[in-house]
Enzyme design. Sequence first.
Site: not given
Ligand code: BES
Ligand code: ZN
Ligand code: ZN
Length: 482
Positions: A259, A270, A333
């Site tokens: 990220k 998280d 997931r």
């Molecule tokens: N933990 C994150 C989602 C998240 C984002 C939680 C902002 C709280 C605040 C999750 O694991 C994630 O990174 N999801 C990605 C998925 C994508 C790569 C398909 C996302 O939502 O960008």
């Molecule tokens: Zn996550």
């Molecule tokens: Zn993630």
Amino acid sequence: MNLQLNKIKQLPSNQNTLYFVNNPKEIEKCGIDKKEAAFITKKYPKEKVETFYINRYGYWIVLVIIPEKNKIESFVMNEYLRKEGHKVSEFLKKNKETLINIVGGKTSKDSILALAEGIILSAYSFKKYKTKDKKAELSKVSVFHNEISANELKELSNLAESVFICRDLVNEPGASLNASLLASTFKEECLKAGIKVEVLGKSKIKTLKMGGLLGVNQGSFNEPTFTIAEWKPSGAVNKKPIVLVGKGITFDTGGLSLKPAQYMEGMKSDMAGAAAVFGCLRALALNNIKLHVIGLMPATDNIPGQKALAPGDVITMANGKTVEVLNTDAEGRLILADALSYAERFKPELVIDIATLTGSASAAIGKYGIVGMQHNAKKHIDNLIKSGFDVYERIVEFPLWEEYDKEIESDIADIKNIGTSRNAGAITAGAFLKHFVSYPWIHLDIAGMGFMDGTESYLGKGGTAIGVRLLYNYFKNKMSQK
Ligand code: BES
Ligand code: ZN
Ligand code: ZN
């Protein structure tokens, strides 16, 4: 929790006292003089709840005034009162006051409890790492009202304390709360609350072939855990249990699909789903709610290392399905899927998972709502949505139409862990999870509400413990329907 909530049968004099007022005639009965009463009567609010503070040099008189003959629906009024409670709490804090007596008068029980809830939930702060902060804190809230029993206040206090413990866990930095520490905290707190609990370590997780949880953990120097907590009171009214599943990523860097810094900042939160599952179970147990409920909390961090899962890798999940991992940041997931497969053995009436799952859910609904989805659980989600309005942890149902299934078809494995298009990301995550369920199921994506960057009324700043009050209320309503 350093805060006491209790019932009083006599109103002490010369202490901070809050009076509820429902019509102008009641103003005079609030221990103020004629001139003051005339002043406030003139300003009697017509549409909104308003609060007046009167300085008695040594203590305060607070009047929470509800507009007369208002047409505000009671669940909306309750939320106004929680928010008013937040303002009262902030006022007391600013004035270094540590106690307040609430006089209910002719106001309904629900309204009084809502205001008290707002005051109490606003008294939370995470001070563990402050070396100097000695600010005064609210330590005592007393309620003076015939209709409210000591038991009802105890119930609210147990719920608030569970919210606080949940917030503490969410606010704790990733480094000081890895999966093992998170699981041992769950264990310790569950045992204290009379909840049966078992923590599975890496070898047991391997035996269960949980390829999702192991895959996400692969790059980490910390071992994964899988906590199973069971609240099974004598005289439980449900025959088949309800299973709650919570995402427990103790820190989400994204893994090799790293990220950017600005998106990584809040990622200690998280594991808010796992913490909410625990918080709800704790509240059920302390309040002896007669329902059989099981909590599953898979936990690991998502940190890249030499052995880390790489984009394009294929893993085999606990139920035998293969997943092409195209983005290691879509890790939630993967760990939830294995937990959902595990849930099958309990032959549950319903499974609810709760997770900070997608930025897409947060983008869609912002910080004021939860994105919900269901499969074979329409009635259940309608009840849950109703609870959402009761406690103002509101849910909007998104579709899981079969057309979305195409989005996660993989060229080389059974499915892939991200959608082909970037659209509808919250839904494609739901479509992914659907592959691992074989019972009525609800999915709650709390990415927008799990953690607040600024103070959001009584939810506070940082971890909100979203889901605890929602699920608790849902179970209580379910009890009364049985
Ligand atoms: N933990 C994150 C989602 C998240 C984002 C939680 C902002 C709280 C605040 C999750 O694991 C994630 O990174 N999801 C990605 C998925 C994508 C790569 C398909 C996302 O939502 O960008
Ligand atoms: Zn996550
Ligand atoms: Zn993630």
